[in-house]
Structures are given as C-alpha cells and as structure tokens.
Design a protein around this motif. Sequence first.
Motif, PDB file in Angstrom:
ATOM      1  N   UNK A  63      -2.707   7.508  -3.590  1.00 46.76           N
ATOM      2  CA  UNK A  63      -1.409   7.890  -3.066  1.00 46.76           C
ATOM      3  C   UNK A  63      -0.528   6.647  -3.060  1.00 46.76           C
ATOM      4  N   UNK A  64       0.768   6.861  -2.999  1.00 47.50           N
ATOM      5  CA  UNK A  64       1.731   5.770  -3.035  1.00 47.50           C
ATOM      6  C   UNK A  64       3.014   6.273  -3.659  1.00 47.50           C
ATOM      7  N   UNK A  68       3.878  10.427   0.600  1.00 48.82           N
ATOM      8  CA  UNK A  68       3.814   9.855  -0.730  1.00 48.82           C
ATOM      9  C   UNK A  68       4.749  10.469  -1.746  1.00 48.82           C
ATOM     10  N   UNK A  69       5.564  11.468  -1.345  1.00 48.33           N
ATOM     11  CA  UNK A  69       6.525  12.042  -2.288  1.00 48.33           C
ATOM     12  C   UNK A  69       7.585  10.996  -2.626  1.00 48.33           C
ATOM     13  N   UNK A  70       8.163  11.129  -3.808  1.00 48.97           N
ATOM     14  CA  UNK A  70       9.201  10.177  -4.194  1.00 48.97           C
ATOM     15  C   UNK A  70      10.499  10.435  -3.423  1.00 48.97           C
ATOM     16  N   UNK A 119       5.699   8.743  -8.132  1.00 45.72           N
ATOM     17  CA  UNK A 119       6.914   8.798  -8.955  1.00 45.72           C
ATOM     18  C   UNK A 119       6.551   8.745 -10.437  1.00 45.72           C
ATOM     19  N   UNK A 120       5.641   7.849 -10.795  1.00 48.79           N
ATOM     20  CA  UNK A 120       5.307   7.690 -12.209  1.00 48.79           C
ATOM     21  C   UNK A 120       4.413   8.822 -12.715  1.00 48.79           C
ATOM     22  N   UNK A 173       0.826  -1.202   0.000  1.00 52.16           N
ATOM     23  CA  UNK A 173       0.000   0.000   0.000  1.00 52.16           C
ATOM     24  C   UNK A 173       0.865   1.259   0.000  1.00 52.16           C
ATOM     25  N   UNK A 174       1.922   1.238   0.789  1.00 49.99           N
ATOM     26  CA  UNK A 174       2.787   2.413   0.905  1.00 49.99           C
ATOM     27  C   UNK A 174       3.585   2.648  -0.371  1.00 49.99           C
ATOM     28  N   UNK A 175       4.245   1.628  -0.877  1.00 49.21           N
ATOM     29  CA  UNK A 175       5.138   1.793  -2.025  1.00 49.21           C
ATOM     30  C   UNK A 175       4.399   1.745  -3.353  1.00 49.21           C
TER      31      UNK A 175
END
Length: 969
Positions: free
Chosen positions: A164-165, A829-831, A170-171, A144-146
Amino acid sequence: MTDIAAIAAAHGFTLEGSQSIAEVEGTVHLMNHAASGARLMWIANDDANKAFSITFKTPAADDTGVFHILEHSVLCGSEKFPVKEPFVNLLKSSMQTFLNAMTFPDKTMYPVASTNEQDLVNLMDVYLDAVFHPDIYRRPQIFQQEGWHLEVEGEGDSRRLVYNGVVYNEMKGALSDPDSVLYDTLSAALFPDTTYRFESGGTPAAIPSLTYEGFLDNHRRHYRPDNAYIILYGNLDIDRFLGFIDEGYLGPLAGADRAGAPNPLTLQAPVVCDLARASMATTPENACTAVGYVVGTAAERERLMAADILIDAILGSNEAPMKRALLDAGVADDVVAYLADSVAQPFAVVSLKGAREGAAATLKEVVAREAARLADGGLDRELVAAALSHAEFVMRERNFGYPDGVVLSMSVMAGWLYDDADPTAYLRYEDAFADLRGKLDEGYFEALLRSLFLENDHWACAEVVPVSGSENAEEEAEERAVAAALGEAVDFDAVEEAVEKLRAAQEAPDAPEAVAKLPQLTRADIGPAPAEEPWRVEEAAGMACIRHEVPTRGIAYVYRYFSLDGLTFEEIPYATVLAFVLGKLATARRSAAELDTLVQARLGNLGFACEVHEAADNREKLTPVFVVGASALSENVAYTVSLVREVLAETDFADTARIRDILAQCRLAMEQSFASAGHSSAMARVASYYLPAAVLREAAGGVHFYRFLRDLLENYDERAEGLVAKLQELAGRLFVDGACTLSFAGSDDDFVRFVEAGPALGGAAAPAALVVPAPVLRREAFVVPTDVTYTAMGYDADLLGAPYSGAWLVASRILSYDYLWSEVRVKGGAYGAGFKVVRSGNSRFYSYRDPRIDETVERFAGAGSWLAGQFAPTASELDGYVVSTAASMDAPVKARSLVRRQDGMYFAGTTLADRARTRDEVVAATLEEIRAAGPVVDSVAGAEAVCVFGNREIIEAANAGLTVIDLVS
C-alpha cells in the motif's frame, strides 16, 4: 524607472540580462544567486494572477519512482512548518489559484499561483521550506505513507502480504493505461542509455525496492540551490520577493555541504530499435503500437515548432493524409500522433490504438511510404499553412486550463533545463511562426518530413501485447518476491505492528503550536468579489442571443444551442453520434479533407456536443441542448457563420466507412477513460440513480450511451443504412432557428460582422417529445481493465429538504481536504478522494485510483457524523476554509470558460446576483451552518446509491452488495 540590477544585487543576485518579450506582454529578467548557484527568472507583466515555481533537475536512475515519491513527501511537513500535511493546509486556507507539484521524466516542478501578493509569499514560504528542509529526515512514516509499505490482508492461514502507499497505488492506476505502458516502452527503446529508459513515476514492480536511505540520498543530491530553477511571474514587488528568497532560503543554504552530484542528464547517441514489446494483462481491444522518431534537441526550438505543425498537418485529423492512409490500412481503430517534448531530445510519436495482429509492421511500412509520397511533391502546402495558423491561434489564446504564470513556467522549463544559453526560447514564438510561414513555399516542410521519417538514424518501434490471466498477477509476483526477501517465515505480526505505528502517526493530531506556524489569511483579507462582466439577451437574426461583455483579446466566441426537446429519449444517443461525426465528413461543397483544412486555417475551434442543463430551483425542469461552438480571430468572424452553416445543413452522411472509423475511435476513448479516469464515469453514473438530468446525460454520453455505441458497432453492417437516414433526418429536425439560442462574445464590430454574415438557418422547432425515464436507485460495479478502483456514492440533497447555500461549498471543501483526505487517501492509500455538491442539489463522494471498496464506502458513510460531531476547528482554521472557498469562486478564468459558465447560468435560470449571494454566504458561513450539513451528508450516504468502476478481483472481493457488470469485455 526601477533599477532591477540594483535591487537584484542588494539581495545577492546578479542580473544577467533583461529582454522585452511581446508574447508575454512584459519583460523577462534573468538572474543568478552568486552564493548558492540558484538560477532565477522574473516574467514581469501586469497580470494580477501572480505565480512562483521552483524546479529541480531530477533525472531518474531506475524505476523506483524516487522523485515522484519525493514530490509527494516533501509536502508532508518541514522544519519551519512541522505539520503533517502543509500542502493540504494550503488547499484549505489560501487564496491560491493553482497549487500542485509535478514529476516529469527529468525534472520535478513545484508551481503555485495567487491573485493576492501576501498569499503568494505565504505559499512560496511553505514550498521553499518544504523542498529544502522537509520532515522526511525526521519522520520515516512519510516515506511509508507516500511511497510504499507492507500490510497484511486476511486472517489465519489465509493471511498474505500486500503493498500500500499513495504513489504505489497511483502508478498501479497509471500503468493500467496501455498508452502509458506503450510510451514507456517506446521511450526506453529510443533512449536505452539515458534517464528516459526509466518510468520516472515508478513502476509497481520496482517501487518496493526503494529503501528509505536511498530515498533520503536522492533528496540530498538533487534538492539544492545550485540544481534549482526559480521562476517568478506577474505584477509583484520584486524587491520584496528577492529579499525573501535570499534571506530566508538561498543565503543560509549557500555554504551547505554537498552530498554528491545529481544524477547526470545526457544525450542518447542515435539508435534504431525495430521492435520493442511489452505485455500487459488487459483486453484485446487495448493492443497498441507506436513508432517514435527523434526530432533533435530541445535547443532546436524552431525545428521543434515546425515538426509539431507538420505532425498536426499530416496526422492531426482523420482526413490528414498520413492518418487517413493508416486508417485505410485497416489495422487499428485509431491513430494518434504528437510531439513528445519537455525532454532533452523531443521525439515524434505515431501510435495505433485498438491495433490488430501485424499492426507494427504495417505502421512502419505505411509511415515510410506515405512520408516518401508527401516529401516527393505530395504535401499540400495549404494544409501545412492551415496547421500553422491553428498553432498560432492556440498560442495566442493560451487557454490551457492553468493560470498563465504556471503555463509559461512550464514552457520555460521545456527549454531552460537543457540550455542555459537561451532560457527564454520557449516564451518566444512570433518570429518563428513568421519565419516558418516564409518557408512554406521553399520546400522546408518537405525536407523536414524527409529528415524526420525517411533519413532518421534515431527511431524505434514498440507495441503492447494484451495477455490473459489475472490482472493482479504482477502484484502477486511482487508479494512473493518480498516474502522471499523477508525469509521463509514471514513475521506477519511485525508487519501488522508497523502498520499500527503508521496509523497512529497518521491519526495523531498536529500540535496546535505547529499549526499556528502556518501562514494564514483571515476573512478580513478576502475583500470584495472581482467584478464579472455581465451578459444580456437580445435578438439577432430572429433568435435570442446571449451577448457577453467578456474581454476576448481579438477573438470571437460563437455558440449555438439547439433544443433537444423535440427528440424522444431513444433518439438521444443518435444525437451524440451526430455530434461525433459533424465536421469530419464531406459536405455538398467540399471533401472531408478540404473542409478540415479550411476549418484549421480560419477557425480557432469547431466543436459539437450534447449537454443537459437543469433549473437551479426545479430538478424536473431540464434544458437538453445540442451545442455547436466555434471561435475565430476577428478577421475571420464570418467563417463562424459560413462554415458552421455548411456543416449543419450540407453534411453528407453517406460515407459509412468514415463514420465507422469515428465511432470506433469514440468507443476506444470511452473504454480508456473508464480505466484511467473512472471516478468521472462513476460520479456521472451514480447521479443517474436519483437525478432526472443525469439519466439524460447517461443516454447522451455515459454507460447507457457506451452500450448503445457498442451494439451499433457490433451490428454496423446491418444498421449502417438506417444510421445514415437517421442522422440526416435528425440534422434536418434539430438545426432550425426556432430551436436555437445564440451566444456571442467579442467586440461590437465582430458582432456586426457576425450578424451581417447571416447566421439564420430558418425553420421552426419540432413539437416537444422528450420524456425522461424516472431514476432508479442502484448499487453497481463495472469491471474495466485496471488494477485499481473508482468509487462514487451520492444523492440529491434537494430530495432531502436541504436548501443550497454557500455554507454547503465550505462544508464540501472541509470534507474533501480534511476527513476524506485523511481517511481515504492517507490511511486508505487511494490517490484521491472528495465530496462535491452543486446548486441543483447533486451531492457525491468519489475516490480515485483506490485499492479498496468496502473501506472507502464505510468511510463515506461516516462523513456526515464526523462533520456534525467531530469537526471542531479553531477560528483561524474555519477562516482558512472560508478564504480558500471564496478564492475558488474568485479565481480568474479564460474568456472561453467564462462564456460557457455564463451560458450555463442562463439555461439554469441563475444570475450574477445569485452567484454573488452564494459568495456572501461563503464569507459569512458559521460553524453551526456547516455542522448542520452533517445529517444531510449522512442521508446522502444512507441512500446507498453506489457506483464502482475498476478491477475485477477487488470488486468481486467486496462485500458492498454490488451488482457486478462486465462493461468492456
């Protein structure tokens, strides 16, 4: 002599072969672990910066990004090391010189490097346990987190579902880049029946369709020894390493049940796609198109090297013939060409950036026409020879920004993954270069050009078409789809409850006994600092010269630093324009194309830039310089004088059309950087709110310069004549001996040749005229075409009365890899996120590919209080931060980087003794010293200097009191 075969056999490995390879300055041993099926390569040489990597073949079967999410997730705890973030713990506590993981289109790679053998064993232990025994089966919160999860935004009737994640965000950022969308579209058109039709990183539309069960199934099928490639590198105890790998991991896994076959990796039969189109919400200037031609298979190493050289020769610069033809066609701002390799079927890409209407058709037409002309006798073989020479220089210098062990491991996997018959093919290049040089006059490259561009039955064209509308339209459509899947009555309360459980798991501290299981070095393991070669200042050709004693392996590095003090502040942007155009225009002796060919053939590089150095002990004392850098093999040292002199003193600035091309390319590159790496721009901009040096840097290359450049291009016809006169006048005023400091690294014989070539230009420095405007505190947000944001906050610690010491470096690492990692990345959730402080006092927070602003700013504001009051490490944890901080200072760097670092120290007025003192302060740092930085960090945030680059809707919804500015529209 060591019996490698016997050592291998003692640990269950069969030595399949050994070969001496000059290019790696050592011997390569190939092994197979009979019981488990794992492959292993040891690149044995004397390099003390040792490395380990394990790679799995992971061809994507959809766009869910499952292997990207797995890459992140397996590093979030394992059976042997059951802590939430062992990857971060290693960043905090090891002596690593490289630590990361990478998802490629068809493989996932986990490389690490260290100069300490015990540390490398520790890193290897954590990584092997992570990939083979991850906590993902026991802790679904990792997925869920990643990967992704649902959250609720808003209140009452305005509540809505959002995703979120970490990978999801990132994508969103990655696929806000039109170049990424174009590449994906082209790859899918070229390979419609294979893994390469999918985005291995995942698309925001598809990531939420990945289930937890599918996630686990992909791990079971792919993360197994018989699907693994292990590479060891450097001067290490092979008996120890093979025994550790066998006894700890491969041996116990040898009899494990297989959960099904990995996804297949197949070749694509030839196809032709005349045009594949993708639309995206972005500015019209981001329209782009590309054509791709399959070169062959990864096993055809020499053909691929030749294709890479050919692409560089005919498309590598503005004066390369095919690129010039495309620029002259007037349908795009820039042309970029490259060989897309590290795939089963590498392909050549020719792309147009800033494409106009009809660009795709023109691209195909011009490529075909120019390819036919070149293949039918128009190819300048000297141009190809120059590109070949430059390729040789690059391979020998091997300055790619990573430790050699990591770079070579990546090179190996560009071939080994697809060809077990020749695993070392991508390590060898000398024979291929010699063979290709012999084929220059045999028509080989003309035949290659014809087969690649004219007689190829496997090619495709793609374009990205900007569309108007909400940048979040796709995301909103995804939310509606999820709501529909959940049913008409969305249970917002259930979603919020799930998020609370996730937050609780994220915030729960690791058990002390779990943390204690992580291998860790102590301060006693740090040892003395590695010796750094000194520099001295002497006179050469009537100028001060910084002489470096850095080993350069037969390469000479020459830098000229011309003072910019004689310019006014308003002239600084013109100096950057001058840096952009030098070396790309004709001179009094040569055409631009002739100059380009000669530079390629005789120099390793020739570059120009403006930069600003600030005194370490005086924020008002600035040294702005125009940098001219050149490098060459020993036999070509004289060209670092003659070619540089020709460019500086004899450039003809009259070709305004070529100058316009160059400036349009620079504008486009800046705009794409704002959207894809906006944290760098935000950090530079925020510093200009309080730091005089940063005000000057903004004028030379930041938002200030970008606005100057846009205005110049928008009014180019009226300003072109004046620009030519200004550049000519500036060159005459800047490039004089009286304003120049030299820097040289190379052998004494090379230095003699350099001086004998006569580097003097003559002339005296202009009187000082530079007055830098005072910084002004601001809170700004720049709207750029992306689906995420980048936020920076900072201030000058010197103004707050905080003296710099090594303890600040330790505190910076703690904030980055503890507080900010947890608060901004894991929860927000920021990269990425971090805190940086430098000797001059410049202290900045930043976030990267961030879905939020207000929450991030709030978390920045809480960092100092956390450091001063809540940071309570054990003695071993604090030791870990000290060890990793010292190791970051000790990490080996390539000759070019070391020369530039030492030149920067010279201009800043710091010495090797200052650097050693800082390292001593790092090693001796106490908890009290680190906590004492907390109030200063609070004051940095309290200055309220904030800069954001990012998505309009996120910016306009923020309550951070930002002045909103449209930057690129």
